[in-house]
Write a protein that holds these residues in place. Structure first.
Motif, PDB file in Angstrom:
ATOM      1  N   UNK A  93       0.853  -1.188   0.000  1.00  0.00           N
ATOM      2  CA  UNK A  93       0.000   0.000   0.000  1.00  0.00           C
ATOM      3  C   UNK A  93       0.883   1.230   0.000  1.00  0.00           C
ATOM      4  N   UNK A  94       0.663   2.102  -0.976  1.00  0.00           N
ATOM      5  CA  UNK A  94       1.430   3.341  -1.103  1.00  0.00           C
ATOM      6  C   UNK A  94       0.628   4.467  -0.449  1.00  0.00           C
ATOM      7  N   UNK A  95       1.231   5.118   0.542  1.00  0.00           N
ATOM      8  CA  UNK A  95       0.527   6.096   1.368  1.00  0.00           C
ATOM      9  C   UNK A  95       1.162   7.476   1.198  1.00  0.00           C
ATOM     10  N   UNK A  96       0.365   8.454   0.847  1.00  0.00           N
ATOM     11  CA  UNK A  96       0.828   9.835   0.788  1.00  0.00           C
ATOM     12  C   UNK A  96       0.506  10.533   2.095  1.00  0.00           C
ATOM     13  N   UNK A  97       1.497  11.109   2.731  1.00  0.00           N
ATOM     14  CA  UNK A  97       1.272  11.698   4.056  1.00  0.00           C
ATOM     15  C   UNK A  97       1.828  13.112   4.139  1.00  0.00           C
ATOM     16  N   UNK A  98       1.467  13.801   5.202  1.00  0.00           N
ATOM     17  CA  UNK A  98       1.866  15.180   5.451  1.00  0.00           C
ATOM     18  C   UNK A  98       2.689  15.258   6.731  1.00  0.00           C
ATOM     19  N   UNK A  99       3.325  16.391   6.937  1.00  0.00           N
ATOM     20  CA  UNK A  99       4.003  16.646   8.199  1.00  0.00           C
ATOM     21  C   UNK A  99       2.990  17.183   9.211  1.00  0.00           C
ATOM     22  N   UNK A 100       3.417  17.346  10.439  1.00  0.00           N
ATOM     23  CA  UNK A 100       2.625  18.014  11.486  1.00  0.00           C
ATOM     24  C   UNK A 100       1.353  17.256  11.853  1.00  0.00           C
ATOM     25  N   UNK A 101       1.413  15.937  11.873  1.00  0.00           N
ATOM     26  CA  UNK A 101       0.237  15.135  12.215  1.00  0.00           C
ATOM     27  C   UNK A 101       0.483  14.296  13.467  1.00  0.00           C
ATOM     28  N   UNK A 102       1.218  14.860  14.425  1.00  0.00           N
ATOM     29  CA  UNK A 102       1.562  14.103  15.622  1.00  0.00           C
ATOM     30  C   UNK A 102       0.319  13.622  16.370  1.00  0.00           C
TER      31      UNK A 102
END
Length: 295
Positions: A93-102
């Motif tokens: 599974x290829x997942x696109x993610x962002x920063x600042x999601x603690x």
């Protein structure tokens, strides 16, 4: 040929670069190059032309690309057939993610998924233009699942699940005159220099769009790639910021509510080309369960 060779070809064709394709696949560049070469040998025709600057599709490669993408999509569906959650799920599974999601604890959630389904490989990637690039790659089938900072109404084709809905706030240096006000208007800050993330990121796009509707222009003096670093630059006096309300305490800056009803949503989304995969459906369930309450 095998599907791994097709995956190498499709990724290189999409990225137009062996280097970028290898990074996306978490593979060695020589392995990707050898895989494409083996595919060409088996097919007995060239699929790519290579130069020192760029990789291009040959006419045969251009015809093969949509076929190869369908084969890889069908493979993911084939691996997911069965529908029994007790069965072993496989695939990638290829997942696109962002920063600042603690607050989301993405590592913890992916860890829980891995313990349940150890044979599913997870590949995480960020994109230079944040949410805009992630949404584009989901629609093109280059990603399977993504976290996107756009309003859900813009993502209906990606089956959005709203994970957080939070207001924008003004972030000011302590000496700013507007710190004496309890509520601040974006328009009143337009003459200030701004600190923001690059164009294409969801929160930047929403603020830019809102200002355009108000006929207000602003100057972004400093662009930073990580939203969590914005307070550092505001604290240093490099500008003001209009950002989603921080999920953690920020020191050395002043937070004020906005007069304008501007809100930011984080959505969990999936590619139409991957949504039938049982593994993708299970991952969506894990990422969406027991979420913290939005602030």
């Amino acid at each position: 040929m095998d599907t791994r060779q097709l995956e190498y070809f499709v990724t290189v064709a999409q990225e137009r670069s062996f280097t970028q394709a290898a990074a996306r696949l978490n593979a060695v560049q020589s392995t990707v190059s050898a895989g494409v070469a083996a595919l060409e040998k088996d097919l007995r025709y060239a699929v790519l032309t290579r130069s020192t600057r760029r990789v291009e599709l040959t006419p045969q490669g251009a015809a093969l690309l949509p076929v190869a993408e369908r084969i890889l999509a069908d493979e993911r569906v084939i691996r997911s057939i069965g529908g029994d959650r007790g069965m072993t799920l496989r695939g990638r599974i290829r997942i696109g993610t962002l920063t600042s999601l603690e607050w989301l604890d993405l590592p913890g959630r992916l860890g829980a998924f891995h313990r349940r389904h150890p044979d599913v490989k997870l590949s995480l990637a960020q994109r230079p233009r944040g949410s805009s690039d992630i949404a584009r790659d989901l629609r093109a089938g280059r990603l399977d699942v993504g976290l996107v900072g756009f309003d859900a109404t813009e993502l209906e084709d990606l089956a959005p699940i709203v994970l957080q809905d939070t207001p924008f706030v003004a972030m000011l240096p302590p000496a700013h005159p507007a710190t004496t006000d309890s509520i601040v208007s974006i328009s009143s800050l337009a003459r200030d220099a701004f600190v923001d993330v690059p164009t294409g990121f969801g929160n930047r796009t929403m603020v830019d769009r809102f200002l355009a509707t108000q006929g207000v222009r602003r100057s972004v003096l400093v662009e930073v790639p990580d939203l969590t670093t914005v307070p550092d630059y505001v604290r240093a006096g490099l500008g003001v910021a209009v950002v989603p309300r921080p999920s953690v305490e920020t020191r050395g800056v002043v937070i004020r509510e906005l007069a304008e009803p501007l809100r930011w949503q984080l959505c969990l989304v999936s590619s139409p080309k991957a949504r039938d995969s049982e593994a993708v459906q299970e991952l969506l369930r894990v990422l969406g369960e027991r979420l913290p309450k939005p602030r």
